[in-house]
Design an enzyme around this catalytic site. Structure first.
Site, short mmCIF file in Angstrom:
data_model
loop_
_atom_site.label_atom_id
_atom_site.label_comp_id
_atom_site.label_asym_id
_atom_site.label_seq_id
_atom_site.Cartn_x
_atom_site.Cartn_y
_atom_site.Cartn_z
N GLU A 40 0.82 -1.21 0.00
CA GLU A 40 0.00 0.00 0.00
C GLU A 40 0.86 1.26 0.00
O GLU A 40 0.52 2.25 -0.66
CB GLU A 40 -0.96 0.00 1.20
CG GLU A 40 -2.07 -1.04 1.11
CD GLU A 40 -2.98 -0.84 -0.09
OE1 GLU A 40 -3.05 0.29 -0.62
OE2 GLU A 40 -3.62 -1.80 -0.53
N TYR A 123 -6.25 6.26 4.94
CA TYR A 123 -6.32 5.28 3.87
C TYR A 123 -5.48 4.04 4.19
O TYR A 123 -5.95 2.91 4.09
CB TYR A 123 -5.85 5.86 2.53
CG TYR A 123 -5.66 4.76 1.51
CD1 TYR A 123 -6.77 4.17 0.90
CD2 TYR A 123 -4.40 4.25 1.23
CE1 TYR A 123 -6.62 3.11 0.02
CE2 TYR A 123 -4.23 3.19 0.34
CZ TYR A 123 -5.34 2.63 -0.26
OH TYR A 123 -5.19 1.57 -1.11
N ASP A 141 -9.11 6.01 -1.38
CA ASP A 141 -8.05 6.70 -2.11
C ASP A 141 -8.67 7.38 -3.33
O ASP A 141 -9.89 7.48 -3.45
CB ASP A 141 -6.94 5.71 -2.51
CG ASP A 141 -7.42 4.66 -3.50
OD1 ASP A 141 -8.63 4.62 -3.83
OD2 ASP A 141 -6.58 3.86 -3.96
#
Length: 375
Positions: A40, A123, A141
């Protein structure tokens, strides 16, 4: 505000589509929260195809929380070299060190704990908690905001914090019980593969039937996003300084300060040009470069020759760069042996470059020099 039919249709059809069409990505083959965390962070502002080889190399070099926590920062930056936005790597290692020290190497499962780690925003925390631990937390996102803006016809600026908060609440409501891991990945996948920024592939979209933007003919005008301030241009004169004598065949490189932009990374010596335009006369440019180098770097260099023009783009600055080849004066020796504030200098050969982490632009310059030298 939104009908139950529209919401349940979205969630169920999206999941069905994802289970059939999801991409086989390396971080999806494991529920290891550490691996998911790495992926991520890498995927922020970087394309999936670019990230895949970096991810493989990174987890091979740092396979556990402990391995990354105990690694020298220089090794981490080198493994990250080419991905850009190097503060991501530093923040990741800093947070992993905290996980190693405070949580025994186990990535926290509670939102308050994981959100307190350096560089872990809403996020990232939502992605880790949902994908790794299947907790019903939103992971919103840019892809997700685009999908939600279109499907639910949200005509609010997605750059505003209030809009993000609204979308996080909406995304959480859409997660059906026990599906958080798949659902959040499905939502990201739809934005990446179908509901794209330009020319969305509406006819293959699994939720087209209830998409409010498509019904209103607004699928290409949403989301509404206030344009960011363009990066400020900055002229930089770069010195590709070649060694002589015992340093023949080597370049002079320097390490940036411990804090700030590109902290601790290595680069070619360069200085900011003191005006918004280059002189028309290249001789004037080179003479000015020599003066600037002598003043800032406390060294003298031989007459310089233009080598190439290039640029390096940051989020807030664009370096427009002129690169000049030169040799160091005074017999090729640094005045004080090589160390002074704010930079640390070294002579390196081609076979040593792999030991140092460079921003991409300097790798390009040095590769160009190698190709011309051996062409």
């Amino acid at each position: 505000m939104y009908s139950e039919e529209q919401m349940s249709y979205f969630s169920s059809n999206l999941l069905d589509w994802y289970r059939t069409h999801k991409r086989d990505l390396p971080w999806r083959r494991s529920k290891n929260p550490y691996y998911i965390w790495i992926s991520e962070v890498m995927l922020q502002q970087t394309r999936v195809d670019t990230v895949i080889p970096y991810f493989h190399r990174f987890v091979e070099q740092f396979p556990t929380v402990e391995a990354l926590a105990l690694a020298p920062e220089e090794d981490v930056l080198k493994a990250w070299e080419g991905l850009g936005y190097y503060s991501r790597a530093r923040n990741l290692q800093s947070a992993v060190r905290e996980v190693h020290e405070r949580y025994g190497g186990v990535v926290p499962q509670e939102k308050a704990e994981i959100s307190s780690l350096k560089g872990v925003g809403p996020y990232t925390s939502g992605a880790i908690l949902s994908i790794a631990y299947n907790k019903p937390e939103p992971a919103v996102d840019g892809n997700v905001m685009r999908v939600l803006s279109r499907y639910f016809l949200i005509e609010e600026d997605i750059m505003k914090p209030a809009t993000r908060v609204r979308m996080e609440k909406l995304a959480k409501q859409l997660i059906m019980e026990g599906t958080a891991s798949e659902f959040n990945q499905a939502l990201m996948e739809l934005g990446a593969m179908v509901c794209t920024p330009r020319s969305p592939h509406c006819l293959t979209c699994p939720v087209m039937a209830h998409c409010s933007a498509r019904e209103a003919g607004m699928e290409e005008s949403l989301p509404i996003k206030k344009k960011a301030k363009p990066p400020r241009p900055e002229l930089r004169a770069v010195a590709l300084i070649e060694g002589t004598g015992e340093h023949e065949g080597k370049w002079l490189i320097r390490q940036r300060p411990q804090e700030g932009l590109l902290a601790k990374m290595w680069e070619l010596p360069h200085v900011e040009w003191p005006s918004s335009e280059w002189p028309e006369d290249p001789v004037e440019t080179m003479n000015s470069l020599r003066g600037l180098i002598a003043e800032q770097e406390q060294m003298t260099i031989s007459p310089a020759a233009w080598f190439m023009d290039t640029e390096h783009v940051f989020s807030h600055i664009v370096w427009n760069m002129k690169v000049f080849r030169a040799r160091l004066g005074d017999g090729g020796r640094l005045r004080d042996g090589g160390d002074w504030v704010p930079f640390h200098y070294r002579w390196v050969g081609s076979d040593e470059l792999s030991q140092y982490a460079f921003p991409n632009v300097f790798i390009r310059i040095m590769k160009a020099w190698q190709e011309r030298s051996h062409g």
